[in-house]
Scaffold this motif. Structure first.
Motif, PDB file in Angstrom:
ATOM      1  N   GLY A  93      36.353  33.402  40.624  1.00 16.94           N
ATOM      2  CA  GLY A  93      36.215  34.045  41.773  1.00 16.94           C
ATOM      3  C   GLY A  93      37.437  34.291  42.364  1.00 16.94           C
ATOM      4  N   CYS A  94      37.568  35.174  43.492  1.00 14.22           N
ATOM      5  CA  CYS A  94      38.905  35.212  44.184  1.00 14.22           C
ATOM      6  C   CYS A  94      38.889  34.095  45.239  1.00 14.22           C
ATOM      7  N   THR A  95      40.217  33.863  45.920  1.00 11.01           N
ATOM      8  CA  THR A  95      40.604  33.328  46.905  1.00 11.01           C
ATOM      9  C   THR A  95      40.169  33.986  48.209  1.00 11.01           C
ATOM     10  N   ALA A  96      40.133  33.502  49.496  1.00 14.95           N
ATOM     11  CA  ALA A  96      39.985  34.278  50.727  1.00 14.95           C
ATOM     12  C   ALA A  96      41.169  35.069  50.735  1.00 14.95           C
ATOM     13  N   SER A  97      42.311  35.051  50.253  1.00 17.54           N
ATOM     14  CA  SER A  97      43.384  35.815  50.379  1.00 17.54           C
ATOM     15  C   SER A  97      43.975  36.641  49.112  1.00 17.54           C
ATOM     16  N   SER A  98      43.253  36.639  48.243  1.00 16.84           N
ATOM     17  CA  SER A  98      43.578  37.435  46.773  1.00 16.84           C
ATOM     18  C   SER A  98      42.600  38.336  46.449  1.00 16.84           C
ATOM     19  N   MET A  99      42.697  39.156  45.559  1.00 10.08           N
ATOM     20  CA  MET A  99      41.900  39.965  44.790  1.00 10.08           C
ATOM     21  C   MET A  99      41.826  39.590  43.373  1.00 10.08           C
ATOM     22  N   THR A 100      40.432  39.760  42.807  1.00 13.16           N
ATOM     23  CA  THR A 100      40.515  39.374  41.239  1.00 13.16           C
ATOM     24  C   THR A 100      39.971  40.610  40.602  1.00 13.16           C
ATOM     25  N   THR A 101      40.469  40.876  39.382  1.00 13.81           N
ATOM     26  CA  THR A 101      39.984  42.036  38.593  1.00 13.81           C
ATOM     27  C   THR A 101      38.984  41.332  37.546  1.00 13.81           C
ATOM     28  N   TYR A 102      37.916  42.171  37.147  1.00 12.42           N
ATOM     29  CA  TYR A 102      37.102  41.966  36.021  1.00 12.42           C
ATOM     30  C   TYR A 102      37.068  43.081  35.234  1.00 12.42           C
ATOM     31  N   ASP A 103      37.577  42.931  34.073  1.00 15.10           N
ATOM     32  CA  ASP A 103      37.878  44.054  33.174  1.00 15.10           C
ATOM     33  C   ASP A 103      36.850  44.406  32.149  1.00 15.10           C
ATOM     34  N   PHE A 104      36.242  45.540  32.290  1.00 12.21           N
ATOM     35  CA  PHE A 104      35.108  45.672  31.538  1.00 12.21           C
ATOM     36  C   PHE A 104      35.462  46.725  30.179  1.00 12.21           C
ATOM     37  N   THR A 105      36.737  46.710  30.042  1.00 11.63           N
ATOM     38  CA  THR A 105      37.130  47.702  28.841  1.00 11.63           C
ATOM     39  C   THR A 105      37.213  47.047  27.525  1.00 11.63           C
ATOM     40  N   ALA A 106      37.056  45.508  27.474  1.00  7.90           N
ATOM     41  CA  ALA A 106      36.875  44.847  26.225  1.00  7.90           C
ATOM     42  C   ALA A 106      35.486  44.417  25.796  1.00  7.90           C
ATOM     43  N   VAL A 107      34.609  44.999  26.593  1.00  7.58           N
ATOM     44  CA  VAL A 107      33.154  44.996  26.207  1.00  7.58           C
ATOM     45  C   VAL A 107      32.509  46.032  26.056  1.00  7.58           C
ATOM     46  N   THR A 108      31.317  46.183  25.727  1.00 12.07           N
ATOM     47  CA  THR A 108      30.598  47.283  25.623  1.00 12.07           C
ATOM     48  C   THR A 108      30.284  48.032  27.128  1.00 12.07           C
ATOM     49  N   ASN A 109      30.562  48.944  27.448  1.00 13.99           N
ATOM     50  CA  ASN A 109      30.331  49.802  28.774  1.00 13.99           C
ATOM     51  C   ASN A 109      29.816  50.976  28.635  1.00 13.99           C
ATOM     52  N   THR A 110      29.426  51.642  27.594  1.00 14.39           N
ATOM     53  CA  THR A 110      29.160  52.805  27.485  1.00 14.39           C
ATOM     54  C   THR A 110      27.818  53.439  28.135  1.00 14.39           C
ATOM     55  N   ILE A 111      28.037  54.376  29.221  1.00 16.39           N
ATOM     56  CA  ILE A 111      26.795  54.765  30.168  1.00 16.39           C
ATOM     57  C   ILE A 111      26.418  56.177  29.518  1.00 16.39           C
ATOM     58  N   ASN A 112      25.476  56.386  29.168  1.00 11.30           N
ATOM     59  CA  ASN A 112      24.996  58.028  28.706  1.00 11.30           C
ATOM     60  C   ASN A 112      24.571  58.498  29.694  1.00 11.30           C
ATOM     61  N   ALA A 113      24.606  60.097  29.618  1.00  7.31           N
ATOM     62  CA  ALA A 113      24.412  60.809  30.811  1.00  7.31           C
ATOM     63  C   ALA A 113      22.910  60.773  30.721  1.00  7.31           C
ATOM     64  N   GLY A 114      22.418  60.643  32.369  1.00  7.87           N
ATOM     65  CA  GLY A 114      21.085  60.710  32.664  1.00  7.87           C
ATOM     66  C   GLY A 114      20.697  58.936  33.062  1.00  7.87           C
ATOM     67  N   ASP A 115      21.764  58.145  32.444  1.00 13.09           N
ATOM     68  CA  ASP A 115      21.043  57.013  32.675  1.00 13.09           C
ATOM     69  C   ASP A 115      21.114  56.436  34.310  1.00 13.09           C
ATOM     70  N   GLN A 116      20.425  55.485  34.626  1.00 17.46           N
ATOM     71  CA  GLN A 116      20.444  55.064  35.836  1.00 17.46           C
ATOM     72  C   GLN A 116      21.516  53.718  35.836  1.00 17.46           C
ATOM     73  N   VAL A 117      22.566  53.487  36.788  1.00 17.54           N
ATOM     74  CA  VAL A 117      23.378  52.315  36.348  1.00 17.54           C
ATOM     75  C   VAL A 117      23.155  51.500  37.378  1.00 17.54           C
TER      76      VAL A 117
END
Length: 146
Positions: A93-117
């Motif tokens: 997690g982040c601290t109270a004075s920082s931002m944390t980035t979570y990268d989904f490009t290395a995992v399955t992340n494909t959404i199909n047209a018409g899907d609810q996300v």
């Protein structure tokens, strides 16, 4: 150019403890531990991907491991049926004075047209800190407009 990138911004205030919380992708402060709230899913008009999730909070979450799950309900499934997990990222997690980035490009992340996300967050901190933390979440999406 066939791909369009989009940023969406979400906020909620809660003591999430270790319960999985779905983020309201349509309305601020509409998080829920269930999946049937009308304010949770985003409708994907075209195929796309979740690229990154950015988090800031008003308290120090750096001692917690946060698990983010990207889930969808296929266009052929019931509108309020159970979603299927298509991608998962876990990180500190982040601290109270920082931002944390979570990268989904290395995992399955494909959404199909018409899907609810749906997007969820879950902490390994079972006790929580007995406060309502404010979570500021920005998502970077990529949509295929070809």
């Amino acid at each position: 150019y066939s791909a369009q990138r989009q940023l969406t911004h979400h906020m909620f205030k809660d003591d999430i403890g270790s319960a999985k919380h779905y983020i309201g992708l349509q309305e601020a402060d509409a998080e829920s531990t269930g999946t049937t709230s009308k304010n949770l899913p985003l409708l994907a008009p075209v195929a796309g991907k979740l690229l990154k999730v950015f988090l800031r909070a008003n308290s120090d979450l750096s001692g917690d491991q946060l698990t983010w799950r990207l889930e969808t309900r296929a266009s052929s499934a019931s509108t309020f049926g159970s979603p299927s997990e298509i991608g998962r990222v876990t990180g500190t997690g982040c601290t109270a004075s920082s931002m944390t980035t979570y990268d989904f490009t290395a995992v399955t992340n494909t959404i199909n047209a018409g899907d609810q996300v749906l997007l969820s967050i879950q902490s390994d901190d079972a006790g929580g800190d007995n406060t309502n933390d404010t979570f500021l979440v920005t998502c970077l999406w990529e949509w295929n407009l070809s």
